[in-house]
Design a protein around this motif. Structure first.
Motif, PDB file in Angstrom:
ATOM      1  N   GLN A  28     -72.035 -55.147   2.393  1.00  0.00           N
ATOM      2  CA  GLN A  28     -71.064 -55.335   1.328  1.00  0.00           C
ATOM      3  C   GLN A  28     -71.491 -56.574   0.566  1.00  0.00           C
ATOM      4  N   PHE A  30     -70.700 -59.706  -2.119  1.00  0.00           N
ATOM      5  CA  PHE A  30     -69.651 -60.575  -2.629  1.00  0.00           C
ATOM      6  C   PHE A  30     -70.254 -61.615  -3.554  1.00  0.00           C
ATOM      7  N   GLU A  50     -63.670 -59.432   5.216  1.00  0.00           N
ATOM      8  CA  GLU A  50     -62.804 -60.158   4.293  1.00  0.00           C
ATOM      9  C   GLU A  50     -62.622 -61.613   4.717  1.00  0.00           C
ATOM     10  N   ALA A  53     -65.764 -63.396   3.662  1.00  0.00           N
ATOM     11  CA  ALA A  53     -65.785 -63.545   2.208  1.00  0.00           C
ATOM     12  C   ALA A  53     -64.858 -64.672   1.758  1.00  0.00           C
ATOM     13  N   ALA A  58     -65.324 -66.135  -1.911  1.00  0.00           N
ATOM     14  CA  ALA A  58     -65.633 -64.943  -2.687  1.00  0.00           C
ATOM     15  C   ALA A  58     -64.374 -64.369  -3.325  1.00  0.00           C
ATOM     16  N   LEU A  60     -61.902 -61.526  -3.901  1.00  0.00           N
ATOM     17  CA  LEU A  60     -61.477 -60.352  -3.134  1.00  0.00           C
ATOM     18  C   LEU A  60     -60.354 -59.648  -3.868  1.00  0.00           C
ATOM     19  N   TYR A  62     -63.833 -57.690  -4.998  1.00  0.00           N
ATOM     20  CA  TYR A  62     -64.768 -57.964  -6.089  1.00  0.00           C
ATOM     21  C   TYR A  62     -64.532 -56.981  -7.219  1.00  0.00           C
TER      22      TYR A  62
END
Length: 64
Positions: A28, A30, A50, A53, A58, A60, A62
């Motif tokens: 995944q 990010f 998550e 991230a 990141a 969330l 994205y």
């Protein structure tokens, strides 16, 4: 080490240097607030992905 962003079809590609051994076949992606792009192996469960991230700032989820 520097890698260049390359256009492959309609996608942009970042090359993974040969000394980095991938641990999964899917990741995944990010993007952190500061523009850092990072990849998390998809073999982790979604809540763990998550958490990682968020830890790195990141966005969330994205937004493309």
């Amino acid at each position: 080490m520097t890698v260049k962003l390359r256009r492959v079809g309609t996608s942009n590609t970042l090359t993974v240097p040969s000394f980095i051994k991938p641990v999964a076949s899917e990741y995944q992606v990010f993007v952190a607030e500061d523009g850092v792009i990072f990849y998390v192996p998809k073999k982790n469960d979604q809540s763990e992905i998550e958490r990682i991230a968020r830890k790195h700032g990141a966005f969330l989820p994205y937004q493309y």
